[in-house]
Design a protein around this motif. Sequence first.
Motif, PDB file in Angstrom:
ATOM      1  N   ASN A 106    -146.701  44.195 -25.467  1.00 47.42           N
ATOM      2  CA  ASN A 106    -144.929  44.704 -25.508  1.00 47.42           C
ATOM      3  C   ASN A 106    -144.513  43.093 -25.001  1.00 47.42           C
ATOM      4  O   ASN A 106    -145.208  41.835 -24.910  1.00 47.42           O
ATOM      5  CB  ASN A 106    -144.218  45.141 -24.693  1.00 47.42           C
ATOM      6  CG  ASN A 106    -144.347  45.050 -22.950  1.00 47.42           C
ATOM      7  OD1 ASN A 106    -144.253  43.274 -22.660  1.00 47.42           O
ATOM      8  ND2 ASN A 106    -143.972  45.285 -22.225  1.00 47.42           N
ATOM      9  N   MET A 107    -143.338  42.204 -25.593  1.00 47.75           N
ATOM     10  CA  MET A 107    -143.094  40.905 -25.568  1.00 47.75           C
ATOM     11  C   MET A 107    -143.032  40.331 -24.814  1.00 47.75           C
ATOM     12  O   MET A 107    -143.724  39.093 -24.285  1.00 47.75           O
ATOM     13  CB  MET A 107    -141.449  41.040 -26.480  1.00 47.75           C
ATOM     14  CG  MET A 107    -140.988  41.693 -27.311  1.00 47.75           C
ATOM     15  SD  MET A 107    -142.256  40.489 -28.988  1.00 47.75           S
ATOM     16  CE  MET A 107    -141.120  39.056 -29.178  1.00 47.75           C
ATOM     17  N   LYS A 108    -142.595  40.761 -23.498  1.00 48.76           N
ATOM     18  CA  LYS A 108    -142.301  40.638 -22.069  1.00 48.76           C
ATOM     19  C   LYS A 108    -144.176  40.248 -21.329  1.00 48.76           C
ATOM     20  O   LYS A 108    -144.286  39.140 -21.579  1.00 48.76           O
ATOM     21  CB  LYS A 108    -142.281  41.297 -21.361  1.00 48.76           C
ATOM     22  CG  LYS A 108    -142.219  41.504 -19.456  1.00 48.76           C
ATOM     23  CD  LYS A 108    -140.887  40.012 -19.583  1.00 48.76           C
ATOM     24  CE  LYS A 108    -140.827  39.877 -18.025  1.00 48.76           C
ATOM     25  NZ  LYS A 108    -140.488  40.318 -16.822  1.00 48.76           N
ATOM     26  N   SER A 109    -144.950  41.452 -21.294  1.00 50.88           N
ATOM     27  CA  SER A 109    -146.111  40.789 -21.486  1.00 50.88           C
ATOM     28  C   SER A 109    -147.195  39.326 -22.721  1.00 50.88           C
ATOM     29  O   SER A 109    -147.992  38.503 -21.694  1.00 50.88           O
ATOM     30  CB  SER A 109    -147.262  41.826 -21.651  1.00 50.88           C
ATOM     31  OG  SER A 109    -146.776  43.037 -20.868  1.00 50.88           O
ATOM     32  N   LEU A 110    -146.411  40.112 -23.378  1.00 48.23           N
ATOM     33  CA  LEU A 110    -147.182  38.389 -24.606  1.00 48.23           C
ATOM     34  C   LEU A 110    -146.579  37.057 -24.766  1.00 48.23           C
ATOM     35  O   LEU A 110    -147.085  36.587 -24.315  1.00 48.23           O
ATOM     36  CB  LEU A 110    -146.893  38.871 -26.442  1.00 48.23           C
ATOM     37  CG  LEU A 110    -148.047  38.057 -26.939  1.00 48.23           C
ATOM     38  CD1 LEU A 110    -149.413  38.361 -27.078  1.00 48.23           C
ATOM     39  CD2 LEU A 110    -146.998  39.050 -28.398  1.00 48.23           C
ATOM     40  N   ALA A 111    -145.307  37.071 -23.773  1.00 47.22           N
ATOM     41  CA  ALA A 111    -144.961  35.780 -23.608  1.00 47.22           C
ATOM     42  C   ALA A 111    -145.601  34.988 -22.494  1.00 47.22           C
ATOM     43  O   ALA A 111    -145.922  34.242 -22.584  1.00 47.22           O
ATOM     44  CB  ALA A 111    -143.581  36.068 -23.342  1.00 47.22           C
ATOM     45  N   THR A 112    -145.356  35.768 -21.037  1.00 45.41           N
ATOM     46  CA  THR A 112    -146.410  35.696 -20.024  1.00 45.41           C
ATOM     47  C   THR A 112    -147.787  35.206 -20.432  1.00 45.41           C
ATOM     48  O   THR A 112    -148.280  33.904 -19.992  1.00 45.41           O
ATOM     49  CB  THR A 112    -146.424  37.044 -19.156  1.00 45.41           C
ATOM     50  OG1 THR A 112    -145.346  37.258 -18.908  1.00 45.41           O
ATOM     51  CG2 THR A 112    -146.653  35.856 -18.002  1.00 45.41           C
ATOM     52  N   GLN A 113    -148.021  35.955 -21.535  1.00 44.85           N
ATOM     53  CA  GLN A 113    -149.963  35.775 -21.445  1.00 44.85           C
ATOM     54  C   GLN A 113    -150.083  34.084 -22.068  1.00 44.85           C
ATOM     55  O   GLN A 113    -150.859  33.511 -22.204  1.00 44.85           O
ATOM     56  CB  GLN A 113    -149.756  36.777 -22.210  1.00 44.85           C
ATOM     57  CG  GLN A 113    -151.283  36.206 -23.216  1.00 44.85           C
ATOM     58  CD  GLN A 113    -152.744  36.318 -22.895  1.00 44.85           C
ATOM     59  OE1 GLN A 113    -153.126  37.298 -21.615  1.00 44.85           O
ATOM     60  NE2 GLN A 113    -153.936  35.422 -22.825  1.00 44.85           N
ATOM     61  N   LEU A 114    -148.413  33.560 -23.221  1.00 43.98           N
ATOM     62  CA  LEU A 114    -149.459  32.853 -23.866  1.00 43.98           C
ATOM     63  C   LEU A 114    -148.136  31.780 -22.857  1.00 43.98           C
ATOM     64  O   LEU A 114    -147.991  30.486 -23.568  1.00 43.98           O
ATOM     65  CB  LEU A 114    -147.865  33.122 -25.314  1.00 43.98           C
ATOM     66  CG  LEU A 114    -148.542  34.148 -26.276  1.00 43.98           C
ATOM     67  CD1 LEU A 114    -147.917  34.577 -27.123  1.00 43.98           C
ATOM     68  CD2 LEU A 114    -149.706  33.234 -26.644  1.00 43.98           C
ATOM     69  N   GLY A 115    -147.376  31.855 -21.876  1.00 40.78           N
ATOM     70  CA  GLY A 115    -147.019  30.750 -21.510  1.00 40.78           C
ATOM     71  C   GLY A 115    -145.686  30.461 -21.944  1.00 40.78           C
ATOM     72  O   GLY A 115    -144.890  29.296 -21.846  1.00 40.78           O
TER      73      GLY A 115
END
Lengths: 138, 138
Positions: B49-58
Motif C-alpha cells: 500500500n501507499m503508506k508502506s511504499l512511502a516509508t520504504q522509499l523514505g
Amino acid sequence: MSSHTALNKVLIEFYDKMASWEASVVRESDYSLAQVHTLEALGNYGPMNMKSLATQLGITTGTLTVQVDKLVKLGLVQRFYREDDRRSITVALTEEGQTIHQHHNALHLSLTEELTKELSEDERQVLVSLLGKLNQEF
Amino acid sequence: MSSHTALNKVLIEFYDKMASWEASVVRESDYSLAQVHTLEALGNYGPMNMKSLATQLGITTGTLTVQVDKLVKLGLVQRFYREDDRRSITVALTEEGQTIHQHHNALHLSLTEELTKELSEDERQVLVSLLGKLNQEF
DNA sequence: GACTTTACTTTGATAATCAAATAATCTATT
DNA sequence: AATAGATTATTTGATTATCAAAGTAAAGTC
C-alpha cells in the motif's frame, strides 16, 4: 538460489534500509537530505574539488554549485581557490560544518552498534574485512 | 579504531558507493532516480500500500501519490482497490514495470558479481549470513 | 599561438519534495 | 448506533533539487 543472487539481495536490502533510515533521520533535522549528503561526503572523505564531490554524490556539477552556494551561505562549507590550477576549487567543511557532520555521524555509529549488537567481535571483524574488499572493487 | 567504528565506516562507504553507482546507471536510463527506486521497491518487495511504499522509499505519501500517478500514466504500475479496507490501495508493477525492473535488477546482479569476484564461495556465504543479520535488526 | 579539454558557474525548465489541509473509511468507546 | 479518534490516501501551494545546455576561464596539446 546462487550465492551471487542471495548476496545481491541482501546488499540491496541493506542499501534500501540504510537510505530509508537516513531519510527519517534527516527529516527530523534542520537540513535537507541533499545538504546532509554533501556534509557527509566532505566529512567522511575530506575536502575535494567540485567534480569529485559531484561524482561522489551522484549529481551534476551544476546542481552542486547551487548546493554549495547555499551551504556557504549557511556557514557550513568553504570554497578554497587553488594556486596550482585556478579552474579548480576545493570544497571543505567549516568548523560548524564539522560539528554538524560529527553529530550526524554519531547517529550512524549508534545505528551500526544497534545493527551489530548480536554479532560477536570476530564476526564484526570478518564483516569489516569482507565489505572492505567489496568497497575496493567499485 | 574500535570494530564498531571500522564497521560503521565500511557500511557508510558501501552505501555511498552504491548510491553513486545507482545514480550513474539511472542517468543513462529513460527514468528518473525516484521512478527507478519506486519500481525497485515494488519489484524487490512485492505489491504494497501507499503508506508502506512511502516509508520504504523514505518519502511522504503526498510525494508518492504524485509519483504513482506518473508511473500509472507510463503504464509501469497499477493501483488495486481493496475490499477489506477501502481507504487503502495496493500498488503493484504492471508487466511492463516488471520487465523494466528485471532489466535494472540484472545490472545490480552484474555489479554484485563484479564486486565479489575476488571472494571465495565460503566468503560470499558468510557475507550473506552476516548482512542478513544486520538487515533483520533495522 | 590555435585548438581542445577541463573545471566550474549560470540559466531556464522540469521534477521531486514537504507540510498542511481535505476526504473517505475504519475502529473504539460509550 | 452515534460520536470521536485514528488511519489511509489525495490535493494544494510553496520550496528545493535536479538536469541539460550554454557560458567563462584556465590548462593542456599539438
